[in-house]
Structures are given as structure tokens and as C-alpha cells.
Write an enzyme that holds these catalytic residues in place. Structure first.
Site, short mmCIF file in Angstrom:
data_model
loop_
_atom_site.label_atom_id
_atom_site.label_comp_id
_atom_site.label_asym_id
_atom_site.label_seq_id
_atom_site.Cartn_x
_atom_site.Cartn_y
_atom_site.Cartn_z
N ASN A 1 -4.70 9.11 1.59
CA ASN A 1 -5.16 8.38 2.83
C ASN A 1 -5.74 9.19 3.94
O ASN A 1 -6.77 9.35 4.38
CB ASN A 1 -3.78 7.57 3.42
CG ASN A 1 -4.26 6.15 2.67
OD1 ASN A 1 -4.86 5.85 1.88
ND2 ASN A 1 -3.21 5.11 3.14
N THR B 1 -8.93 2.53 6.26
CA THR B 1 -8.38 1.02 6.80
C THR B 1 -7.37 1.04 7.02
O THR B 1 -6.74 0.16 7.20
CB THR B 1 -9.04 0.20 5.66
OG1 THR B 1 -8.36 0.52 4.72
CG2 THR B 1 -10.41 -0.05 5.33
N ALA B 2 -6.50 2.27 7.09
CA ALA B 2 -5.07 2.37 7.23
C ALA B 2 -4.95 2.83 8.62
O ALA B 2 -5.25 2.19 9.56
CB ALA B 2 -4.53 3.30 6.35
N TYR B 3 -4.04 4.40 8.89
CA TYR B 3 -3.80 4.57 10.21
C TYR B 3 -4.92 4.80 10.95
O TYR B 3 -5.15 4.69 12.15
CB TYR B 3 -2.88 5.83 9.91
CG TYR B 3 -2.34 6.37 11.02
CD1 TYR B 3 -2.14 5.86 12.20
CD2 TYR B 3 -1.64 7.74 11.08
CE1 TYR B 3 -1.68 6.39 13.60
CE2 TYR B 3 -1.12 8.28 12.08
CZ TYR B 3 -1.07 7.64 13.36
OH TYR B 3 -0.37 8.17 14.33
N ASP C 1 0.59 -1.28 0.01
CA ASP C 1 0.17 -0.11 0.11
C ASP C 1 0.85 1.22 -0.04
O ASP C 1 0.38 2.30 -0.37
CB ASP C 1 -0.98 -0.13 1.31
CG ASP C 1 -2.17 -0.99 1.03
OD1 ASP C 1 -2.34 -1.29 -0.04
OD2 ASP C 1 -2.66 -1.37 1.98
N GLY C 2 2.09 1.07 0.59
CA GLY C 2 3.01 2.24 0.49
C GLY C 2 3.52 2.63 -1.05
O GLY C 2 3.32 3.84 -1.19
#
Length: 255
Positions: A114, A155-157, A44-45
Site C-alpha cells: 500500500n 485509495t487507502a491512507y 483490506d487489512g
């Protein structure tokens, strides 16, 4: 649409580099200026990097997972790539536009697909004032920081900070505090995506704060203004049954 000229973008991970060599041998590797599509190979990065690059190039982007998470990616399947690209459907992803202002009055403009996060720089908690659409909602919040997340970034951080998951396509943003101390029971808010969010840093000299748009950091800020950029966006390609909406739904039933 046919995607005959593919530009491959790979992370430095050995698996991604091996996949790049195989795929370039099979399909060629067009330069971004001459390509029809960007295929991102990594996690994802790397997808975030590809989104920022495709914002400039105007190319649609399709991801294949060669990393550790890969929420935004498909499985690494090498045969019939051009056919799968042709049958994929598009999702338009718009970034957050952040304007961070430092005490000397200088403005730093950044984009985030994001989230925009504000983080304390020292051991003391940050003190922040939250203003939504010109109205003060919290006079003072004491916390490690705060996140404003898009549905893609929810859904990330944001999720790791116990923020809500936002289904793709919903016109919402998630505002999630990090280790909030005051107000003690405040757990954040869900905002319409046309909201104009302003966060002011209180006691900035004593309690310095950094603003981070995806991976791009601005330190020692006095305030940030954040809003969805309605004029720019990137087209992400997803195969049938593997769209972001389905992935977000599945994520909410994991345990």
C-alpha cells in the site's frame, strides 16, 4: 487455469471465521504448500497480510469481503468458487522496498504493497528533506509526516490524506504530505514509479520519526530509501467487471 486446491486465510472477525468453516467444508482447505491459490476472507487489512504471505509462497490471491472496507475484495459469494477463480484475470502487484536507517547505522528492510509512511513520534512536527533520484526537491518540510503510495494503496491512507487516486496499471507513485506546515501550500507530487525516493530526518533527536511499511513500523529513523521492487510481485485475481481499475474509477465519482 484450474484452482482445485484452495488455501483459505481468514481474519479473526466472527463473520470471516463462519465463512471459513462453511467454505472449508464445501471445498476443503489445503495447506499453503500444497495449494493452487489463496482465498483471503476479511477486509483490506487481511488482504495486505495475504499479499505478504503470497509473496513468499508464490500463490495467486483472491479476496472475499468479510470486513468493514474491502476495497480489494469481492463480495462474499460461496457457490461456484472454483469456476469463478478459473475465469478471473490476474493483476501483478509489485511492492515498495523500503530501507530505513537508524542513527546507529543499522538498516531495516521492509516491503509495502500500500504505502510507506513517515510519522512524527512526538508533539513537535517532523522536519524532513526530500530527495528524488539524487536531486534535492525540498530542503526542509515541516509536517506530521509524509506518505509514498502505490496505485493499490492510493485509495487507502493516501486518499484519507487528500492524496490523488492513481488508476491501477499506471506507472506512478503518489507522494502526499500529512498536515504540512511548511512549505505552506505544498500538496505533494506524482512521481514515475521508477523514482528512487530518499527522505532524511532533520533534527532527529529532537523530532523523532517512525517509518511504517504497510503495518510494519521502524522507530527513530535517520533516513529512508524507497523504490518499487521490480523483481518481486504477487498475482491478484479479479472477476470480470470487478477489477481494480474499475474500482479505482468508481471511487473517483463517489460523493
Amino acid at each position: 487455469m484450474k484452482f482445485e486446491r484452495i488455501h483459505f486465510l481468514a481474519s479473526d472477525a466472527p463473520q470471516a471465521q463462519r465463512a471459513l468453516r462453511r467454505l472449508a467444508k464445501r471445498y476443503g482447505n489445503a495447506k499453503a504448500d500444497d495449494a493452487d491459490v489463496t482465498v483471503a476472507l476479511g477486509g483490506d487489512g487481511l488482504m495486505l497480510q495475504a499479499l505478504h504471505e503470497c509473496l513468499k509462497s508464490g500463490l495467486p490471491v483472491y479476496g472475499m469481503n468479510c470486513g468493514s472496507v474491502g476495497f480489494l475484495m469481492h463480495d462474499l459469494v460461496e457457490p461456484d468458487l472454483q469456476d469463478r477463480l478459473a475465469s478471473a484475470h490476474e493483476t501483478l502487484i509489485r511492492p515498495l522496498a523500503m530501507i530505513a536507517k537508524t542513527p546507529d547505522g543499522k538498516k531495516h528492510e521492509r516491503l509495502a504493497f500500500n504505502e510507506v509512511s513517515l510519522l512524527r513520534q512526538r508533539s513537535q512536527a517532523a522536519k524532513l528533506k526530500l530527495v528524488i533520484d539524487g536531486q534535492v526537491r525540498l530542503d526542509e518540510m515541516s509536517a506530521d509526516g509524509i506518505i509514498l503510495s502505490t496505485p493499490v494503496g492510493s485509495t487507502a491512507y493516501n486518499l484519507s490524506a487528500h492524496g490523488p487516486i492513481l488508476p491501477i496499471g499506471t506507472p506512478l507513485l503518489a507522494l502526499t504530505p500529512l498536515s504540512v506546515f511548511r512549505p505552506r501550500r505544498w500538496r505533494g507530487a506524482i512521481l514515475p514509479d521508477d523514482s528512487k525516493v530518499r527522505i532524511e530526518v532533520l533534527e532527529a533527536d529532537k523530532r523523532p520519526v517512525a517509518a511504517v511499511a504497510d503495518h510494519d513500523e521502524v522507530r527513530n529513523i535517520a533516513s529512508v530509501d524507497i523504490a518499487v521492487d521490480t523483481k518481486r510481485g504477487v498475482r491478484m485475481l479479479f472477476e470480470n467487471g470487478h477489477g481494480l481499475a474499475e474500482r479505482v474509477l468508481n471511487e473517483q465519482f463517489k460523493y
